[in-house]
Design an enzyme around this catalytic site. Structure first.
Site, PDB file in Angstrom:
ATOM      1  N   ALA A  60      49.149  46.152  45.442  1.00 20.68           N
ATOM      2  CA  ALA A  60      49.786  46.856  46.767  1.00 20.68           C
ATOM      3  C   ALA A  60      51.107  48.210  46.003  1.00 20.68           C
ATOM      4  O   ALA A  60      51.257  48.643  46.771  1.00 20.68           O
ATOM      5  CB  ALA A  60      50.715  45.883  47.857  1.00 20.68           C
ATOM      6  N   GLY A  73      45.741  41.310  46.654  1.00 27.74           N
ATOM      7  CA  GLY A  73      44.999  40.518  46.640  1.00 27.74           C
ATOM      8  C   GLY A  73      45.470  38.688  46.296  1.00 27.74           C
ATOM      9  O   GLY A  73      45.081  37.940  47.297  1.00 27.74           O
ATOM     10  N   THR A 105      40.081  50.723  33.669  1.00 27.81           N
ATOM     11  CA  THR A 105      38.934  50.034  33.194  1.00 27.81           C
ATOM     12  C   THR A 105      39.092  48.951  34.882  1.00 27.81           C
ATOM     13  O   THR A 105      39.693  48.569  34.585  1.00 27.81           O
ATOM     14  CB  THR A 105      38.030  49.431  32.179  1.00 27.81           C
ATOM     15  OG1 THR A 105      38.363  50.128  31.263  1.00 27.81           O
ATOM     16  CG2 THR A 105      37.558  48.114  31.913  1.00 27.81           C
ATOM     17  N   CYS A 154      61.306  41.016  46.786  1.00 22.50           N
ATOM     18  CA  CYS A 154      61.589  41.708  46.155  1.00 22.50           C
ATOM     19  C   CYS A 154      63.315  42.245  46.379  1.00 22.50           C
ATOM     20  O   CYS A 154      63.901  43.263  46.149  1.00 22.50           O
ATOM     21  CB  CYS A 154      60.561  43.359  46.891  1.00 22.50           C
ATOM     22  SG  CYS A 154      58.934  42.978  45.971  1.00 22.50           S
TER      23      CYS A 154
HETATM   24  N1  PLP Z   1      54.176  45.305  50.541  1.00 22.13           N
HETATM   25  C1  PLP Z   1      54.454  43.961  51.611  1.00 22.13           C
HETATM   26  C2  PLP Z   1      54.392  44.184  53.058  1.00 22.13           C
HETATM   27  C3  PLP Z   1      54.224  42.862  50.425  1.00 22.13           C
HETATM   28  O1  PLP Z   1      55.240  41.882  51.493  1.00 22.13           O
HETATM   29  C4  PLP Z   1      54.568  43.003  49.361  1.00 22.13           C
HETATM   30  C5  PLP Z   1      54.847  41.848  48.544  1.00 22.13           C
HETATM   31  O2  PLP Z   1      55.313  41.239  48.390  1.00 22.13           O
HETATM   32  C6  PLP Z   1      54.092  44.342  48.351  1.00 22.13           C
HETATM   33  C7  PLP Z   1      53.653  45.307  49.373  1.00 22.13           C
HETATM   34  C8  PLP Z   1      54.032  44.726  47.458  1.00 22.13           C
HETATM   35  O3  PLP Z   1      52.089  43.626  46.733  1.00 22.13           O
HETATM   36  P1  PLP Z   1      52.759  43.801  45.128  1.00 22.13           P
HETATM   37  O4  PLP Z   1      52.600  42.758  45.222  1.00 22.13           O
HETATM   38  O5  PLP Z   1      50.516  43.583  45.477  1.00 22.13           O
HETATM   39  O6  PLP Z   1      52.487  44.717  44.545  1.00 22.13           O
END
Ligand code: PLP
Length: 373
Positions: A69, A196, A233, A318
């Site tokens: 994401a 995912g 890929t 994060c």
């Molecule tokens: N956006 C939100 C709201 C999230 O909670 C997260 C993961 O903590 C992300 C984005 C980032 O997702 P990914 O770990 O798939 O990069």
């Protein structure tokens, strides 16, 4: 171990792990190749795309798989560069994947405007309205907060934004997807990010929904995979696992049970006393409880609970390494309240019995830390 950090990541479902093994050992062919085994893998990807599209109520061709994401969010923000004099509006409640991508745009000269949060953790819609003007190129507002589980009214926000501008509207749907009903048509968004590993698939797979006929430039160029918009890929095991995880998550997801569990956790915190629940009043996904436990340090409680067989989170993974928490301070929490902030995030397979055991241990350890025991 009772695992309560599912907003950080989830343990992949057993069936998903088995499917990944099959993909890696038997269906390892490159889906771009033309021999029958490879064509079969391409078909599996198409089926997976259709499953995810069905969950969002969109067309399969509106789904573009990404590595995560964070990539989808960064890709969406690239829109900000399209209009030279345009501004970009985000909220103070965004995940770092949006916030930092916006800060990078800022360093390249794009004007970034940041909408405030209400005390209940939702984004202040009036502030978005104030910030959006006819020069707004892109608006990105998180659907469900990874810190508090609070759900923003994306449909109302996107309609208001569209009435004031021609802005592209993006929403980060990572913590909403499968956890609350998401109908992309009702949300009226142009772009929507998914991940995912928050719903029982492995790490390394995400997706960006791109509304049909919306032009978006590729972030990664090369072999032209994903209809020329996302080369590389395909992560075939990840893609197929993502769709399987959607099916299994839905099978387990009983929103009434999740609401009961969340209410139970909040009641237990009330009984412990001197605990502030962040985002309690706003509409919630039920999968996250963010609690500021006064008079303790959250990392210490986390370590004690780990020894006791319970894993909890400290705000979003994060931001966990930083002592600051942008989202919580924007909804009015003090430094002390942030220091004592823990995040319990749930999987749909959790039982009331497990939560009762976890809350017993949480209460015991809070009391120890507060010097009561
Ligand atoms: N956006 C939100 C709201 C999230 O909670 C997260 C993961 O903590 C992300 C984005 C980032 O997702 P990914 O770990 O798939 O990069």
């Amino acid at each position: 171990m009772i695992y309560l950090d599912n907003a950080g990541t989830t343990k992949p479902f057993d069936e998903v792990i088995k499917l990944c093994n099959d993909m890696l050992s038997e269906y390892f062919f490159n889906p771009s190749a033309t021999y029958p085994s490879a064509v079969k893998v391409a078909e599996m990807i198409n089926l997976a795309r259709a499953t995810i599209a069905k969950e969002l109520h969109c067309l399969p061709e509106e789904i573009y798989f990404t590595s995560c994401a964070t990539e989808a969010d960064n890709w969406a923000l690239e829109y900000g560069r399209k209009l030279k004099n345009g501004n970009v509006v985000i909220s103070a409640g965004e995940h770092a994947a949006i916030y930092e991508a916006a800060m990078r745009l800022k360093s390249k000269g794009v004007e970034i405007r940041i909408a405030a949060l209400n005390k209940d953790g939702t984004v202040n819609i009036k502030d978005i309205e104030r910030l959006v003007d006819k020069n707004t190129a892109l608006v990105s507002i998180i659907h469900c907060s990874n810190e508090t589980g609070v759900v923003n009214d994306i449909s109302t926000i996107s309609q208001m934004v569209k009435s004031k501008s021609n802005a592209v509207f993006h929403s980060d749907g990572v913590q909403a997807f499968c956890k609350i009903p998401v109908n992309i048509n009702d949300l009226a968004v142009d772009l929507y990010s998914l991940s995912g590993h928050k719903i029982g698939a492995p790490k390394g797979i995400g997706a960006l929904y791109v509304k049909r006929n919306r032009h978006i430039n590729p972030l990664i160029v090369g072999g032209g995979q994903e209809r020329g918009l996302r080369s590389g890929t395909e992560n075939t095991a990840g893609i197929v696992a993502f769709a399987k995880a959607v099916e299994i998550f839905n099978k387990y997801c009983d929103r009434e049970k999740m609401a009961q569990i969340r209410n139970y956790i909040i009641t237990r915190f009330r009984n412990i006393g001197n605990v502030l629940i962040n985002g309690e009043e706003g509409r919630n996904s039920y999968f996250i409880v963010s609690a500021s436990v006064l008079g303790i340090k959250a990392e210490v409680l986390q370590n004690m609970l780990y020894q006791d067989g319970v894993i909890i989170g400290l705000g979003s993974a994060c931001s966990a390494k930083s002592s600051e928490n942008r989202v919580l301070s924007n909804l009015g929490r003090s430094k002390k309240e942030i220091e004592g902030n823990i995040r319990l995030s749930l999987s749909p397979t959790i039982s009331m019995e497990e939560i009762a055991v976890a809350m017993e241990k949480i209460e015991k350890n809070i009391n120890v830390l507060r010097g009561k025991i």
